[in-house]
Every structure is written in C-alpha cells, then in structure tokens.
Design a protein around this motif. Structure first.
Motif, PDB file in Angstrom:
ATOM      1  N   PRO A 190      49.248 -13.098 -17.417  1.00  0.00           N
ATOM      2  CA  PRO A 190      48.369 -14.156 -17.933  1.00  0.00           C
ATOM      3  C   PRO A 190      47.585 -14.818 -16.810  1.00  0.00           C
ATOM      4  N   PRO A 270      43.734 -10.855 -20.498  1.00  0.00           N
ATOM      5  CA  PRO A 270      44.131 -12.218 -20.118  1.00  0.00           C
ATOM      6  C   PRO A 270      42.981 -13.187 -19.883  1.00  0.00           C
ATOM      7  N   CYS A 295      49.268 -14.001 -23.090  1.00  0.00           N
ATOM      8  CA  CYS A 295      49.153 -15.429 -23.412  1.00  0.00           C
ATOM      9  C   CYS A 295      47.859 -15.749 -24.159  1.00  0.00           C
ATOM     10  N   TRP A 349      53.705 -16.107 -26.379  1.00  0.00           N
ATOM     11  CA  TRP A 349      54.159 -15.535 -25.109  1.00  0.00           C
ATOM     12  C   TRP A 349      55.682 -15.621 -24.990  1.00  0.00           C
TER      13      TRP A 349
END
Length: 376
Positions: A190, A270, A295, A349
């Motif tokens: 992330p 990401p 994420c 996540w």
C-alpha cells in the motif's frame, strides 16, 4: 512428501489460480516438501487420440457441440502431454481443473488425487453468451462434477457459496472442502497518496460476465451528477472494442483509460482509491482480495465469493447485479467521503491479511493433504 500440482493454464497465466500456485510451491519447498508444477502448454492442440470414457455418464450423447468437443479434445491432449512428460510417481497429485484431475486419475489410478474447483466454467460460458442455459453443453459440464466425485479422492472449492452450488451436482456435497485463495503479502505494498480526483480501478478479463458495461453506465451517471473521476480498466478480452465504443457513446471516454493486459497489476493498484468490479458471477473473486491488500476501498456485487469477502458497509460496499444506478450510488458514497473511504479500505486490508494470507492457505492445504492421504 513428493507432490505434483497439476494446472490447466501455465503458471505464467495472469490472475487467479495459475499465478497463485508458484507461491504455494515456494512455501512448501521452504518447508522441505518436494513439489513440482505441471500444465498443458497452449501450443499443444489436437495431439491426443486416446478414447475417452467416463464412469458416471456417457459423454458421447453430447458430442457434436463445440464446447463439449473442445473439452474432450483438451482432455485427450492433457493425457497425451502427461504421458510424454511425466515418468515418475508422486505421493499425491493436487489438480486445479476438472480436466487435469480426471486425466491424472486415469493415468495414475493408484495415486491420491485432490481436485480444487476454482470457478464455474458453465456459468461463465452462459454469461459470456457462448452456451445456452439448460443446453447440452451446460449439462455435460455439470456432469463432470459428478465424475470428479466418482473418480478423485477429494474435492475442494474456494467459497461456501460455490460449495453450495456444487452440492447440487454431486452425491455428497457436505464432503467438499472449502479453502479460499491465499496471497503472498510481500507482493502488495500500500502507498500513501492523496488524489485530487477520485481514481477508480477495475482489473479483469473483458468479457460480459464481469459486468464492465454496468460499470460504464454507472460512471456515466456519476458524470451527469457532476462528480469528477478517472476510471482505469486493466485487462483485455473479446469485448474490449465494444466497451470502448460504449464509453464514447456514454460520453465518458475522456475519463476512462483502457490499459489492456498488464502482467503485475498489483504494482499499479496501490496508487488508486477505489476498486470496483460489478461481476455477474464469481466463485471467489481473487482480485478483490488483491485490491484489499493494496488498501483500496472495495465496491462489488452481491454474488458468490465476493459477498463472502465483503461485509457491506464494514470493509466495502455491495450492490445488486446489473443495477447501474445502485452502483453509481455506492461509488458516489465512497468518492465523496475520504474518511469513509479510508475506513472501508483499512478494514478490507485487515480482513485480507487475516483471512487470505498465504500462510493460512498452506496450513489448510497441509491438513487437506493429510486427510486425502489417510483415505488411501
């Protein structure tokens, strides 16, 4: 233990099980297991000539239908290629496609074979307009599940919903194991970012089953409502040109980027904000777990394994299939509230790390392998 992972697609095939198995192999090798990979190269076509017989049904009553004939020839080719390449014996074979499982059991009848069914090929073919529901091709494909139950030493699938689906075509549906796909967390990193304009991303093969037409309609609605966005579509497929024309007709072509095929989309994801895929069917939906590990906030449809990954309003949003207005509403909600978007992404996540880690899969597979070996 000396094992063989029998794939249908080569390991370098992007997405899904083919790209996951090499990571599983490396983990088992680190534990001291012997494990090899095997698959049918794409260049092998029309080589096999052995007669095909199934024990639970006569496939010949479905011959003459293109999908059936293709499956049978691919089975023959898999048997031919296996005879050419494999000269040793294994303690256990784990096959990841019905054709691979049945071919391996035919050639190695004394070796325990575990079959993982990763998706519903008949559902995909119906949704993609290749076969008709209730037709001979669907009947043939669903009868293969019964043949697997009759032949192999164990069956596993990737979600509870798909286990329930398979239960309608086998005698002992309760005996089917469930092991959701797992992912090596080291692949996903992330990245903290702050995009002035919300960045939407979808990663899939461009076929009708994935519902990208619905996504384009939803994005058109968002533009009419006055919300800026950029839609990134990673993947290729037979309806790409149709979707590009649709983007033009809906006046969102300037907001939409068609990337085509990308080998490692997880390196790209990401930097975006929202992952969205309005699939019409998914046995598991690996890309949702991958997006969660990047994420991203998740928006998907209330189908199959997707609804097992996403708890609506907690770690993502779920919408009904084929309802572009509902999809637009969900996207608007996460686009216009960055705090809510972060909350969903963070929850996604955390769940992905705990539920879909590669270590979790390895442990469950070890238990399943021991169970199958114990049934010899």
């Amino acid at each position: 233990m000396n094992m063989l992972q029998a794939l249908f697609f080569p390991p370098e095939q992007p997405g899904g099980v083919s790209s996951m198995i090499p990571y599983i192999q490396h983990s088992f090798l680190d534990k001291g297991w012997e494990m090899e990979l095997f698959s049918l190269p794409k260049r092998i076509r029309a080589k096999g000539t052995e007669e095909v017989r199934f024990e639970s049904f006569d496939w010949r009553q479905y011959a003459g239908n293109p999908v059936v004939d293709k499956y049978i020839q691919t089975f023959k080719d898999y048997v031919w290629w296996t005879r050419m390449r494999i000269r040793k014996r294994y303690d256990l074979i784990h096959a990841h496609h019905p054709i691979a499982a049945l071919a391996m059991k035919q050639l190695f009848p004394d070796t325990p074979v575990l079959a993982t069914i990763h998706s519903s090929y008949e559902k995909e073919l119906i949704l993609n307009g290749k076969i008709l529901p209730g037709g001979p091709e669907e009947t043939f494909l669903t009868k293969l599940y019964g043949e697997l139950e009759h032949q192999v030493n164990g069956i596993v699938t990737v979600s509870q919903s798909f286990k329930a689906y398979l239960g309608g075509y086998v005698q002992k549906g309760e005996a089917i194991g469930v092991i959701p796909n797992g992912f090596d967390e080291r692949r996903f990193r992330p990245v903290a970012h702050d995009n002035a304009v919300p960045q939407l991303i979808s990663v899939c093969r461009l076929v009708p089953a994935k519902g990208i037409d619905v996504l384009l309609q939803a994005c058109s609605e968002l533009k009419k409502r006055g919300f800026p966005f950029v839609l990134h579509l990673i993947g290729d497929g037979p309806i790409r040109e149709e979707l590009e024309r649709m983007a033009v007709e809906l006046n969102i072509y300037e907001e939409t980027i068609f990337y085509g095929y990308m080998l490692h989309p997880e390196e790209f994801m990401p930097f975006f904000d929202i992952f969205v895929l309005p699939s019409r069917a998914e046995a598991f939906g690996s890309v949702f777990a991958e997006a969660a590990l990047c994420c991203l906030a998740l928006v998907g449809t209330d189908v199959g394994g997707v609804s097992e990954q996403i708890e609506d309003g907690v770690n993502g949003l779920l919408v009904p299939v084929d309802e572009h207005a509902a999809l637009a509403d969900a996207l608007e909600k996460v686009m216009t509230d960055p705090d809510y978007r972060y909350q969903l992404a963070r929850s996604a996540w955390l769940k992905a790390k705990s539920s879909y880690s590669l270590n979790r899969v390895i442990g469950q597979l070890q238990q399943q392998y021991s169970l199958v070996m114990g049934k010899r």
